[in-house]
Every structure is written in C-alpha cells, then in structure tokens.
Design a protein around this motif. Structure first.
Motif, mmCIF file in Angstrom:
data_model
loop_
_atom_site.group_PDB
_atom_site.id
_atom_site.type_symbol
_atom_site.label_atom_id
_atom_site.label_comp_id
_atom_site.label_asym_id
_atom_site.label_seq_id
_atom_site.Cartn_x
_atom_site.Cartn_y
_atom_site.Cartn_z
ATOM 1 N N TYR A 289 1.338 12.830 -3.715
ATOM 2 C CA TYR A 289 0.592 13.590 -4.724
ATOM 3 C C TYR A 289 0.663 15.087 -4.440
ATOM 4 O O TYR A 289 0.936 15.890 -5.328
ATOM 5 C CB TYR A 289 -0.867 13.140 -4.786
ATOM 6 N N LEU A 290 0.416 15.469 -3.181
ATOM 7 C CA LEU A 290 0.431 16.889 -2.831
ATOM 8 C C LEU A 290 1.813 17.505 -3.060
ATOM 9 O O LEU A 290 1.920 18.645 -3.517
ATOM 10 C CB LEU A 290 -0.021 17.093 -1.387
ATOM 11 N N GLN A 291 2.874 16.755 -2.782
ATOM 12 C CA GLN A 291 4.219 17.256 -3.035
ATOM 13 C C GLN A 291 4.474 17.425 -4.536
ATOM 14 O O GLN A 291 5.052 18.426 -4.963
ATOM 15 C CB GLN A 291 5.265 16.332 -2.416
ATOM 16 N N ALA A 292 4.051 16.455 -5.321
ATOM 17 C CA ALA A 292 4.233 16.545 -6.773
ATOM 18 C C ALA A 292 3.441 17.715 -7.345
ATOM 19 O O ALA A 292 3.930 18.459 -8.203
ATOM 20 C CB ALA A 292 3.813 15.229 -7.444
ATOM 21 N N GLU A 293 2.222 17.889 -6.861
ATOM 22 C CA GLU A 293 1.399 18.992 -7.356
ATOM 23 C C GLU A 293 1.979 20.344 -6.945
ATOM 24 O O GLU A 293 1.975 21.289 -7.733
ATOM 25 C CB GLU A 293 -0.031 18.840 -6.841
ATOM 26 N N ALA B 178 -5.513 2.420 -5.553
ATOM 27 C CA ALA B 178 -5.669 2.542 -4.104
ATOM 28 C C ALA B 178 -7.134 2.471 -3.671
ATOM 29 O O ALA B 178 -7.421 2.319 -2.488
ATOM 30 C CB ALA B 178 -5.062 3.870 -3.625
ATOM 31 N N TRP B 179 -8.054 2.559 -4.636
ATOM 32 C CA TRP B 179 -9.485 2.524 -4.318
ATOM 33 C C TRP B 179 -9.820 1.167 -3.712
ATOM 34 O O TRP B 179 -9.388 0.127 -4.233
ATOM 35 C CB TRP B 179 -10.300 2.764 -5.588
ATOM 36 N N PRO B 180 -10.574 1.136 -2.616
ATOM 37 C CA PRO B 180 -10.911 -0.155 -1.984
ATOM 38 C C PRO B 180 -11.591 -1.103 -2.974
ATOM 39 O O PRO B 180 -12.545 -0.723 -3.661
ATOM 40 C CB PRO B 180 -11.875 0.243 -0.859
ATOM 41 N N LYS B 181 -11.082 -2.303 -3.045
ATOM 42 C CA LYS B 181 -11.599 -3.295 -4.001
ATOM 43 C C LYS B 181 -13.044 -3.678 -3.716
ATOM 44 O O LYS B 181 -13.762 -4.139 -4.602
ATOM 45 C CB LYS B 181 -10.731 -4.555 -3.993
ATOM 46 N N THR B 182 -13.489 -3.458 -2.482
ATOM 47 C CA THR B 182 -14.859 -3.819 -2.113
ATOM 48 C C THR B 182 -15.875 -2.757 -2.526
ATOM 49 O O THR B 182 -17.073 -2.997 -2.456
ATOM 50 C CB THR B 182 -14.960 -4.025 -0.589
ATOM 51 N N LEU B 183 -15.400 -1.593 -2.965
ATOM 52 C CA LEU B 183 -16.300 -0.517 -3.369
ATOM 53 C C LEU B 183 -16.376 -0.403 -4.882
ATOM 54 O O LEU B 183 -15.381 -0.623 -5.588
ATOM 55 C CB LEU B 183 -15.825 0.827 -2.794
ATOM 56 N N LYS B 184 -17.551 -0.050 -5.373
ATOM 57 C CA LYS B 184 -17.745 0.174 -6.800
ATOM 58 C C LYS B 184 -17.013 1.455 -7.205
ATOM 59 O O LYS B 184 -16.958 2.414 -6.441
ATOM 60 C CB LYS B 184 -19.250 0.326 -7.075
ATOM 61 N N HIS B 185 -16.459 1.450 -8.406
ATOM 62 C CA HIS B 185 -15.785 2.654 -8.899
ATOM 63 C C HIS B 185 -16.805 3.774 -9.095
ATOM 64 O O HIS B 185 -17.896 3.536 -9.602
ATOM 65 C CB HIS B 185 -15.099 2.385 -10.236
ATOM 66 N N VAL C 24 -6.578 10.541 3.577
ATOM 67 C CA VAL C 24 -5.250 10.728 4.151
ATOM 68 C C VAL C 24 -4.987 9.636 5.189
ATOM 69 O O VAL C 24 -3.873 9.120 5.294
ATOM 70 C CB VAL C 24 -5.112 12.128 4.789
ATOM 71 N N ALA C 25 -6.027 9.248 5.923
ATOM 72 C CA ALA C 25 -5.867 8.210 6.948
ATOM 73 C C ALA C 25 -5.540 6.856 6.318
ATOM 74 O O ALA C 25 -4.696 6.116 6.826
ATOM 75 C CB ALA C 25 -7.136 8.106 7.784
ATOM 76 N N ALA C 26 -6.196 6.516 5.200
ATOM 77 C CA ALA C 26 -5.998 5.210 4.576
ATOM 78 C C ALA C 26 -4.784 5.165 3.650
ATOM 79 O O ALA C 26 -4.189 4.107 3.460
ATOM 80 C CB ALA C 26 -7.244 4.805 3.797
ATOM 81 N N ASN C 27 -4.431 6.318 3.052
ATOM 82 C CA ASN C 27 -3.344 6.355 2.062
ATOM 83 C C ASN C 27 -2.412 7.544 2.305
ATOM 84 O O ASN C 27 -2.200 8.359 1.411
ATOM 85 C CB ASN C 27 -3.924 6.476 0.650
ATOM 86 N N PRO C 28 -1.837 7.676 3.500
ATOM 87 C CA PRO C 28 -1.059 8.885 3.802
ATOM 88 C C PRO C 28 0.133 9.104 2.868
ATOM 89 O O PRO C 28 0.384 10.237 2.439
ATOM 90 C CB PRO C 28 -0.610 8.681 5.244
#
Length: 147
Positions: free
Chosen positions: A36-40, A9-16, A26-30
């Motif tokens: 994740y929060l439910q699983a945790e 999900a990390w933006p491909k334009t950004l360096k890891h 939360v805005a980009a990947n709700p």
C-alpha cells in the motif's frame, strides 16, 4: 481495491469499525502495508510530476504573453498521503499536514479563493495537525462505506 484488501485483512474475530476505516498492523500484515505504501508513494510522485508539468506549461504561456516573468514554486504537498509521524503513521485523505509553522494550502474551487496559511500545530481529537484540502466537497468519497 485497497479498502477491500484492508477489510479482508481485518481479523475475523474482531467487529468491523463503525468508521469503516481498517487500521493495519505492519507486524501482522507487512506485505500488504508495504505494498500500500509503495502504491501510494507512486501516486504521490505521479501527482507531483503532473503539478510540476502543469506549472511549467503555465510559466511558458505567461512568458509568451508577458515576457520574462518570475513564477517560482511556493509550496507543494500531496493531499492524499501517509506519512510517518512519531512512532506511527498518519494517513491524510483530502488533507495536508498543518504542523506549527508549516505552510498549509487550502485550495478553493473555480468560484472560491485558495489560501496559503501557516499551521498552528493544534492537536485535538478532531484536528490531528492537519488542514482540509477538499473545499466544496459535499459527498463522501465513492464507496467509502463499503465492506
């Protein structure tokens, strides 16, 4: 599983990030964040019930051996959890909150004692109000450097 999803999900334009920790918005990947929060939360609930049942089995055995023994729960907190703090979230893996005046558990091992302390609430770049809970750990978590 979750580290892979966060990496994907990390933006491909950004360096890891060098840390290999991929903060999610939360805005980009709700859906991903909520999933994740439910699983945790499910895992934290499972851990709580497991500790509760183990403690009850211990109480049962103590009463068999010593008669009517008081053994109340002193404190319980998962050490792998994401909690809302202020305007954001703090994920603690192998650590528990140590806010000012809050009970803090530092578990030992079979050869080292455990401690029940009181948090000082100190905040710095190295200690963001937490206490370690992985006494004796000498290796990084499995696959923590993947992605």
């Amino acid at each position: 599983m979750w580290p892979d999803r966060a990496c994907e999900a990390w933006p491909k334009t950004l360096k890891h990030p060098e840390s290999r920790l991929f903060p999610l918005s939360v805005a980009a990947n709700p859906e991903l964040v909520n999933s994740y929060l439910q699983a945790e939360a499910t895992a934290a609930n499972y851990g709580f019930i497991n500790r509760l049942l183990l403690a009850e089995l211990l109480r049962w055995r103590l009463r068999q051996v010593f008669g009517d023994v008081e053994a109340p729960l002193v404190y319980d907190l998962p050490h792998n959890i994401t909690l809302g703090e202020g305007a954001g979230w703090v994920t603690r893996k192998g650590a528990c909150p140590a806010h000012s005046g809050q009970p803090v558990i530092v578990p030992g091992s079979m050869g080292a004692p455990s401690y029940l302390l009181v948090g000082k609430g100190e905040r710095s770049i190295f200690a963001i109000g937490f206490s370690p809970c992985s006494s004796g750990a000498i290796a990084l978590r499995y696959k923590s450097q993947r992605c």
